[in-house]
Design a protein around this motif. Sequence first.
Motif, mmCIF file in Angstrom:
data_model
loop_
_atom_site.group_PDB
_atom_site.id
_atom_site.type_symbol
_atom_site.label_atom_id
_atom_site.label_comp_id
_atom_site.label_asym_id
_atom_site.label_seq_id
_atom_site.Cartn_x
_atom_site.Cartn_y
_atom_site.Cartn_z
ATOM 1 N N ARG A 127 0.837 -1.199 0.000
ATOM 2 C CA ARG A 127 0.000 0.000 0.000
ATOM 3 C C ARG A 127 0.873 1.249 0.000
ATOM 4 N NH1 ARG A 127 -5.445 0.114 0.827
ATOM 5 N NH2 ARG A 127 -6.506 -1.738 1.641
ATOM 6 N N PRO A 128 0.374 2.368 -0.548
ATOM 7 C CA PRO A 128 1.117 3.632 -0.461
ATOM 8 C C PRO A 128 1.306 4.041 0.997
ATOM 9 C CG PRO A 128 -0.689 3.792 -2.052
ATOM 10 C CD PRO A 128 -0.869 2.499 -1.318
ATOM 11 N N ASP A 129 2.439 4.669 1.297
ATOM 12 C CA ASP A 129 2.807 4.995 2.680
ATOM 13 C C ASP A 129 2.831 6.503 2.894
ATOM 14 O OD1 ASP A 129 4.393 5.325 5.175
ATOM 15 O OD2 ASP A 129 4.655 3.160 4.971
ATOM 16 N N PHE A 130 2.385 6.937 4.070
ATOM 17 C CA PHE A 130 2.404 8.356 4.406
ATOM 18 C C PHE A 130 3.825 8.910 4.497
ATOM 19 C CE2 PHE A 130 -2.101 8.609 5.535
ATOM 20 C CZ PHE A 130 -2.365 9.931 5.200
ATOM 21 N N ALA A 131 4.811 8.023 4.658
ATOM 22 C CA ALA A 131 6.200 8.478 4.706
ATOM 23 C C ALA A 131 6.622 9.118 3.389
ATOM 24 C CB ALA A 131 7.127 7.305 5.047
ATOM 25 N N VAL A 178 4.768 11.240 1.721
ATOM 26 C CA VAL A 178 4.129 12.549 1.583
ATOM 27 C C VAL A 178 5.056 13.631 2.109
ATOM 28 C CG1 VAL A 178 2.146 13.975 2.212
ATOM 29 C CG2 VAL A 178 1.848 11.527 1.800
ATOM 30 N N THR A 179 5.365 14.594 1.264
ATOM 31 C CA THR A 179 6.264 15.686 1.631
ATOM 32 C C THR A 179 5.463 16.857 2.189
ATOM 33 O OG1 THR A 179 7.790 15.063 -0.142
ATOM 34 C CG2 THR A 179 8.019 17.275 0.781
ATOM 35 N N GLY A 180 5.834 17.304 3.398
ATOM 36 C CA GLY A 180 5.153 18.449 3.995
ATOM 37 C C GLY A 180 3.691 18.147 4.290
ATOM 38 N N GLN A 181 2.851 19.204 4.157
ATOM 39 C CA GLN A 181 1.398 19.105 4.347
ATOM 40 C C GLN A 181 1.052 18.491 5.703
ATOM 41 O OE1 GLN A 181 0.063 20.876 2.474
ATOM 42 N NE2 GLN A 181 0.634 20.678 0.329
ATOM 43 N N GLU A 182 1.668 19.031 6.753
ATOM 44 C CA GLU A 182 1.443 18.496 8.094
ATOM 45 C C GLU A 182 -0.009 18.661 8.533
ATOM 46 O OE1 GLU A 182 3.533 16.697 9.729
ATOM 47 O OE2 GLU A 182 5.038 16.964 8.166
ATOM 48 N N THR A 183 -0.632 19.774 8.166
ATOM 49 C CA THR A 183 -2.021 20.006 8.559
ATOM 50 C C THR A 183 -2.945 18.974 7.924
ATOM 51 O OG1 THR A 183 -1.598 22.379 8.755
ATOM 52 C CG2 THR A 183 -3.891 21.685 8.622
ATOM 53 N N ALA A 184 -2.734 18.686 6.644
ATOM 54 C CA ALA A 184 -3.566 17.700 5.957
ATOM 55 C C ALA A 184 -3.309 16.299 6.503
ATOM 56 C CB ALA A 184 -3.290 17.740 4.459
ATOM 57 N N ARG A 185 -2.078 16.003 6.844
ATOM 58 C CA ARG A 185 -1.769 14.693 7.440
ATOM 59 C C ARG A 185 -2.493 14.541 8.773
ATOM 60 N NH1 ARG A 185 3.349 12.201 5.944
ATOM 61 N NH2 ARG A 185 3.527 11.595 8.120
ATOM 62 N N ARG A 186 -2.475 15.613 9.553
ATOM 63 C CA ARG A 186 -3.156 15.584 10.847
ATOM 64 C C ARG A 186 -4.671 15.407 10.658
ATOM 65 N NH1 ARG A 186 -3.394 14.571 16.290
ATOM 66 N NH2 ARG A 186 -4.579 16.170 17.400
ATOM 67 N N ALA A 187 -5.242 16.121 9.701
ATOM 68 C CA ALA A 187 -6.681 15.999 9.434
ATOM 69 C C ALA A 187 -7.035 14.579 8.999
ATOM 70 C CB ALA A 187 -7.104 17.004 8.368
ATOM 71 N N SER A 235 13.785 18.418 1.530
ATOM 72 C CA SER A 235 14.161 18.069 2.893
ATOM 73 C C SER A 235 14.383 16.562 3.009
ATOM 74 C CB SER A 235 13.073 18.513 3.871
ATOM 75 O OG SER A 235 13.368 18.052 5.176
ATOM 76 N N ARG A 236 15.414 16.201 3.792
ATOM 77 C CA ARG A 236 15.732 14.788 4.005
ATOM 78 C C ARG A 236 15.101 14.245 5.277
ATOM 79 N NH1 ARG A 236 22.122 14.068 2.195
ATOM 80 N NH2 ARG A 236 21.856 14.837 0.045
ATOM 81 N N ALA A 237 14.392 15.114 6.003
ATOM 82 C CA ALA A 237 13.719 14.666 7.222
ATOM 83 C C ALA A 237 12.641 13.649 6.861
ATOM 84 C CB ALA A 237 13.107 15.855 7.953
ATOM 85 N N LYS A 238 12.658 12.513 7.542
ATOM 86 C CA LYS A 238 11.731 11.441 7.222
ATOM 87 C C LYS A 238 10.390 11.685 7.912
ATOM 88 C CE LYS A 238 11.307 6.409 7.088
ATOM 89 N NZ LYS A 238 11.928 5.127 7.477
ATOM 90 N N ALA A 239 9.329 11.649 7.134
ATOM 91 C CA ALA A 239 7.992 11.847 7.693
ATOM 92 C C ALA A 239 7.511 10.562 8.362
ATOM 93 C CB ALA A 239 7.025 12.259 6.589
ATOM 94 N N GLU A 240 6.501 10.716 9.219
ATOM 95 C CA GLU A 240 5.925 9.547 9.881
ATOM 96 C C GLU A 240 5.343 8.572 8.865
ATOM 97 O OE1 GLU A 240 4.123 9.825 14.295
ATOM 98 O OE2 GLU A 240 3.129 11.090 12.808
ATOM 99 N N SER A 241 5.509 7.293 9.127
ATOM 100 C CA SER A 241 4.989 6.269 8.232
ATOM 101 C C SER A 241 3.525 5.965 8.570
ATOM 102 C CB SER A 241 5.811 4.992 8.356
ATOM 103 O OG SER A 241 5.632 4.416 9.641
#
Length: 520
Positions: A202-206, A208-217, A412-418
């Motif tokens: 399945r596609p992973d949230f990791a 997704v670049t940026g868009q922290e507000t949409a990820r939270r929603a 950015s190389r910061a890894k987003a939450e999976s």
Amino acid sequence: MYSAVHSGALQGVCAYMVSVEVDIARGLPAFLMVGSLSTEVRESRERVTVALKNVGLNLPPCRITVNLSPADRRKEGTAFDLPIAVGMLEAMELVPAGAAEGLLFLGELGLNGELKKARGVLPIVRAAEAEGIRECIVPGANAREGGVIPGIRVRGAENILEIMHFLMARGEERDRVLPRTFVDTESLFAEMERDGGGLQGRPDFAEVTGQETARRAAEIAAAGFHNLLMVGPPGAGKSMIARRIPGILPPLTLEESLEVTSVVSVAGLLEEGEALVTGRPFRSPHHTISQAALIGGSTAPKPGMISLAHRGVLFLDELPEFQRASLDALRQPLEERRVTISRVSGNVTYPSDFMLVCAMNPCPCGYYPDRARCSCTRPQVHRYMGKVSGPILDRIDLCVELAAVDYDSLKSRAKAESSAEIRVRVERARRIQEERFRGTSTRFNGDIEVSAMERYCGLGEEQQRCMERLYGSLQLSARAYHRILRVARTIADLEGAEEIGTAHLMEASYYRPSMEYWGN
């Protein structure tokens, strides 16, 4: 000679038993079929007679009468071919009398005697098990589908000759002719858990670049089973986020999996040899879809996209481009979690307990309010946004605006939450809700009735003053007020808080549709 064979028919995702009665008598050659039959059922006489001829069984010149009882209920589909053929074999004494007693037959016959895949096998086998039938004979392609029901023996056959040999056999010899097909559902789900709980592939949230507000929603929506709308320019990641939401939903339970598989089977979309649908559905119809295809319908009502998305996500991209009538038809299913389709032949009810996720541009060109790229006037913007009716907008719990991803975030190389990390929090919030609503008809925070608001979403004095200020400043309606409380309850559950706090209310109010676009 007379014979009677058990079979089954569908009404929505439910099934009922059908007795296929065959009588062969002397007289002018004729093949009559009665019992409130559709065209494809009536065509069975041609398929059955040619199939029997091609396996070396020529019918004698006689009068054949076939009745499908109960005669006052409409019969649809091609799965009556096999029981009609078996009834004829027994009536012609080509198999021992009583050999088909206690058995249910289901399947379409090819002209060469081959058994072809049928739709709706799972709900019919479940109904047969409830009626006390001990064995079912189905096409080999459907054997695993029926084999998930433990209380009944399901055998898969490839052609009519195998079934003749089975009916002429006795005792253990029958198991050698047509072995039983059994699917261990516990092992099936255990294997899924070993593969990452259904996240593998399945596609992973990791990603997704940026868009922290949409990820939270998206996380809040998944935790409380809330409907979500994302508004933003092309390329902001709306579709990317939507396609990853099923991965943060808890895995299907066995009962949910049976429900989803039944709908897919009735629609004829279950893959050959597939036993169960174990992953959350994700359906994304094109905006040109007709109302009948979205909601369900046609002359013989079949499940629409909202039913195929049962227990999963229905994603409507480019929301304003959908026909307004099609969108407005979603009102009842969103409230009742099921859809009833009425036709002259009767009413059919399909489940439609889905999470609605929508995405849209903020204007016809897609770039408002960036005046460097957008030339749309304010009336054009309001007219475009106004294509989404108020009643549909009123049923969306969270609305989030996305901006274009900037270059720094992109590189950015910061890894987003999976997805796996987010799912842990969602499952914890779901367990809290399960305990809270135990013994009631409510399952998620998004389902809380207005009459139960005080019980589940009670506010302290400080929180009441906060809501009073929000009610006036945001010009909320009564429905919007209750929607904020439901979302706030979910935010509190994600934090493990027993009571709704001021911060939870403020965050929930942030996800209101923008007054700049809709004026509410």
